[in-house]
Design a protein around this motif. Structure first.
Motif, PDB file in Angstrom:
ATOM      1  N   ARG A 124       0.864  -1.181   0.000  1.00  0.00           N
ATOM      2  CA  ARG A 124       0.000   0.000   0.000  1.00  0.00           C
ATOM      3  C   ARG A 124       0.896   1.224   0.000  1.00  0.00           C
ATOM      4  O   ARG A 124       1.688   1.414   0.942  1.00  0.00           O
ATOM      5  CB  ARG A 124      -0.917  -0.005   1.224  1.00  0.00           C
ATOM      6  N   ALA A 125       0.805   2.036  -1.043  1.00  0.00           N
ATOM      7  CA  ALA A 125       1.687   3.188  -1.187  1.00  0.00           C
ATOM      8  C   ALA A 125       0.873   4.468  -1.243  1.00  0.00           C
ATOM      9  O   ALA A 125      -0.145   4.532  -1.945  1.00  0.00           O
ATOM     10  CB  ALA A 125       2.531   3.049  -2.453  1.00  0.00           C
ATOM     11  N   SER A 155       2.275  11.953  -9.029  1.00  0.00           N
ATOM     12  CA  SER A 155       3.295  11.064  -8.448  1.00  0.00           C
ATOM     13  C   SER A 155       2.821   9.617  -8.489  1.00  0.00           C
ATOM     14  O   SER A 155       3.601   8.705  -8.803  1.00  0.00           O
ATOM     15  CB  SER A 155       3.600  11.472  -7.008  1.00  0.00           C
ATOM     16  N   ALA A 156       1.552   9.398  -8.180  1.00  0.00           N
ATOM     17  CA  ALA A 156       1.004   8.037  -8.204  1.00  0.00           C
ATOM     18  C   ALA A 156       0.990   7.491  -9.626  1.00  0.00           C
ATOM     19  O   ALA A 156       1.322   6.316  -9.865  1.00  0.00           O
ATOM     20  CB  ALA A 156      -0.400   8.024  -7.608  1.00  0.00           C
ATOM     21  N   ALA A 157       0.609   8.312 -10.599  1.00  0.00           N
ATOM     22  CA  ALA A 157       0.571   7.857 -11.991  1.00  0.00           C
ATOM     23  C   ALA A 157       1.968   7.530 -12.505  1.00  0.00           C
ATOM     24  O   ALA A 157       2.160   6.556 -13.254  1.00  0.00           O
ATOM     25  CB  ALA A 157      -0.078   8.917 -12.877  1.00  0.00           C
ATOM     26  N   ALA A 158       2.954   8.319 -12.104  1.00  0.00           N
ATOM     27  CA  ALA A 158       4.333   8.013 -12.487  1.00  0.00           C
ATOM     28  C   ALA A 158       4.758   6.668 -11.901  1.00  0.00           C
ATOM     29  O   ALA A 158       5.462   5.885 -12.554  1.00  0.00           O
ATOM     30  CB  ALA A 158       5.265   9.127 -12.021  1.00  0.00           C
ATOM     31  N   ALA A 195      -3.419  11.857   2.211  1.00  0.00           N
ATOM     32  CA  ALA A 195      -2.534  11.753   1.046  1.00  0.00           C
ATOM     33  C   ALA A 195      -3.266  12.260  -0.184  1.00  0.00           C
ATOM     34  O   ALA A 195      -4.492  12.373  -0.202  1.00  0.00           O
ATOM     35  CB  ALA A 195      -2.077  10.310   0.845  1.00  0.00           C
ATOM     36  N   GLY A 196      -2.484  12.533  -1.241  1.00  0.00           N
ATOM     37  CA  GLY A 196      -3.077  12.980  -2.487  1.00  0.00           C
ATOM     38  C   GLY A 196      -3.556  11.847  -3.363  1.00  0.00           C
ATOM     39  O   GLY A 196      -4.416  12.035  -4.218  1.00  0.00           O
ATOM     40  N   ASP A 198       9.808   9.913  -6.518  1.00  0.00           N
ATOM     41  CA  ASP A 198       9.435  11.265  -6.120  1.00  0.00           C
ATOM     42  C   ASP A 198       7.948  11.348  -5.808  1.00  0.00           C
ATOM     43  O   ASP A 198       7.110  10.873  -6.587  1.00  0.00           O
ATOM     44  CB  ASP A 198       9.767  12.236  -7.249  1.00  0.00           C
ATOM     45  N   GLY A 199       7.622  11.904  -4.679  1.00  0.00           N
ATOM     46  CA  GLY A 199       6.234  12.100  -4.288  1.00  0.00           C
ATOM     47  C   GLY A 199       5.664  10.999  -3.419  1.00  0.00           C
ATOM     48  O   GLY A 199       4.541  11.151  -2.916  1.00  0.00           O
TER      49      GLY A 199
END
Length: 462
Positions: free
Chosen positions: A225-226, A233-236, A272-273, A301-302
């Motif tokens: 779980r991140a 950042s999540a999409a990257a 979180a975002g 990153d992120g």
């Protein structure tokens, strides 16, 4: 009271008998809707027992120009199983037999009325499973899964229904029984009618038997779980995860609104975002390496934090948040429009950003989550369905979702299908020549136009 021709009524009644040919009001009412909350009353409901009865009924419908809508368990969300033109609903509830499990060939032969959950239980002792796992898996039918090309979280690794069917027996709109594919995984013989019919929502032919591709059940699973600063950042991270050799068994995304909703309802998640839920599967020896590879890819990153769950209890705890999300949505507003759109993974931030802007414009909550590895996100517009103004704003927002998705190079549906809910947007998704080719296929397989009329393809202009 039914308006069907007397000659057709006599033929259908003689074919099926009074127990399996029903025109009473309660039975018709019970078969007039699906999970889209749309409703239309059929003139009759048929319960055939085998392929020959289906074919005979289709021939009678074609001869008398009677609309025929096939129905599985009624869990579809697009109105695909609703008989808007009246006519006959053909229920596959009594064609629910697992004909054969061929473990050595890793396939199963089933009738369309078999429930997904029942099939999985029957396959478990053989160490096998059928990968499609929609949220309604316990109660939806295999025939319905095939009709809509249903998927679920496991599709990122194992594919959707179309990727897990080897062959079909189907009845065309002329009442002819056709056979395509079979218990083999390699076939370069003729046209691929199997994969044409899967996902056609009962508009081309009615599936009466399917040979399903089975997969060995993994011996071990583990989860990650991140949490990320923002959607970009999540999409990257999704792109990194999908670019390395280990394919995750599941890769789920939740936006900031989904996370806030979970926190509000008591789930153990930080602010979180965005959040990713990642699962690996395999055997006890290789799983730790797979998990480490996925964890390394998720970092970057992120990223704010990363939790690892290697045992069953901890893994279930990680996934509890995802399972709680859909029920939690109803705590925001009682009404929900759920669109299962798809965009390239790199455009997920653009989609979520556009939905945030649309939420402000419509003055309604919009929550995004779903199957990030495929770019298949569920965009949920929440509204009070007892409030006429909110309902109008929600319905007005829906076309803007599709316009955005198409502008981002995406497509209208990843797993729910088109039905009537998205039918009128097909002309935006495809050019005239492509739609004409689809109509030609429809005319070839259903020349009388009786199979699920008015679904999938938009009406011709004029």
């Amino acid at each position: 009271m039914t308006t069907l021709p007397a000659a057709f009524l006599d033929a259908a009644s003689a074919l099926l008998g009074p127990e399996r040919w029903r025109t009473d009001e309660p039975t018709r009412q019970a078969h007039g809707q699906d999970d889209s909350r749309r409703f239309a009353l059929p003139d009759a409901v048929a319960f055939p027992r085998d392929a020959e009865e289906v074919a005979a009924l289709v021939r009678a419908c074609a001869a008398h120009r009677v609309a025929l809508v096939a129905r599985g368990a009624g869990t579809a969300t697009t109105g695909a199983a609703v008989p808007f033109n009246g006519g006959v609903v053909l229920s596959f509830a009594r064609m629910n037999r697992i004909v054969e499990i061929r473990a050595a060939d890793r396939c199963a032969i089933v009738q369309p009325g078999v429930l997904n959950g029942d099939l999985q239980e029957a396959l478990a002792p053989h160490g096998l499973f059928w990968p499609p796992d929609p949220s309604s898996a316990a109660m939806c039918s295999v025939g319905g899964n095939l009709a809509t090309n249903a998927g679920g979280p496991r599709a990122v690794k194992y594919g959707a229904s179309r990727d897990n069917v080897l062959g079909l027996v189907a009845v065309t709109g002329s009442g002819e029984i056709i056979r395509c594919g079979g218990p083999y995984t390699k076939d370069a013989t003729g046209y691929d009618l199997t994969h044409l019919i899967v996902g056609s929502e009962g508009t081309l032919a009615l599936i009466v038997e399917a040979t399903l591709k089975l997969t060995p059940r993994p011996r071990a699973q583990a989860g990650l779980r991140a949490f990320y600063r923002d959607v970009a950042s999540a999409a990257a991270a999704v792109s990194r995860v999908m670019a390395q050799p280990v394919v995750p068994a599941m890769l789920e995304f939740m936006d900031a609104h989904a996370i806030a909703l979970l926190r509000h309802n008591g789930s153990d998640v930080p602010e979180a975002g965005a959040m990713l839920l990642i699962e690996a599967d395999g055997d006890e020896d290789t799983l730790p390496y797979a998990l480490q590879s996925l964890a390394d890819a998720a970092e970057g990153d992120g990223m704010l934090s990363l939790d690892v769950a290697a045992d069953g209890v901890a893994r279930d705890r990680l996934w509890a948040a995802r399972k709680a999300l859909s029920p939690a949505l109803r705590t925001i507003k009682p009404g929900k429009i759920n669109e299962d759109v798809v965009v390239p993974v790199s455009r997920i931030p653009d989609l979520v950003s556009a939905m945030e802007a649309l939420s402000v414009q419509a003055d309604l909550p919009i929550v995004c989550f779903g199957h990030a590895g495929n770019g298949n996100l569920h965009v949920n517009i929440m509204y009070n369905d007892a409030d006429a103004a909110e309902t109008a704003r929600a319905k007005a927002a829906m076309p803007k979702i599709f316009e955005t998705v198409l502008a981002l190079g995406g497509t209208l549906s990843g797993e729910h299908g088109i039905g009537v809910a998205k039918r009128d947007f097909m002309a935006q998704a495809f050019d005239a020549a492509t739609l004409a080719a689809m109509r030609a296929v429809k005319a070839a397989l259903d020349p009388a136009g009786i199979l699920n009329p008015g679904k999938v393809l938009p009406p011709l202009a004029g």
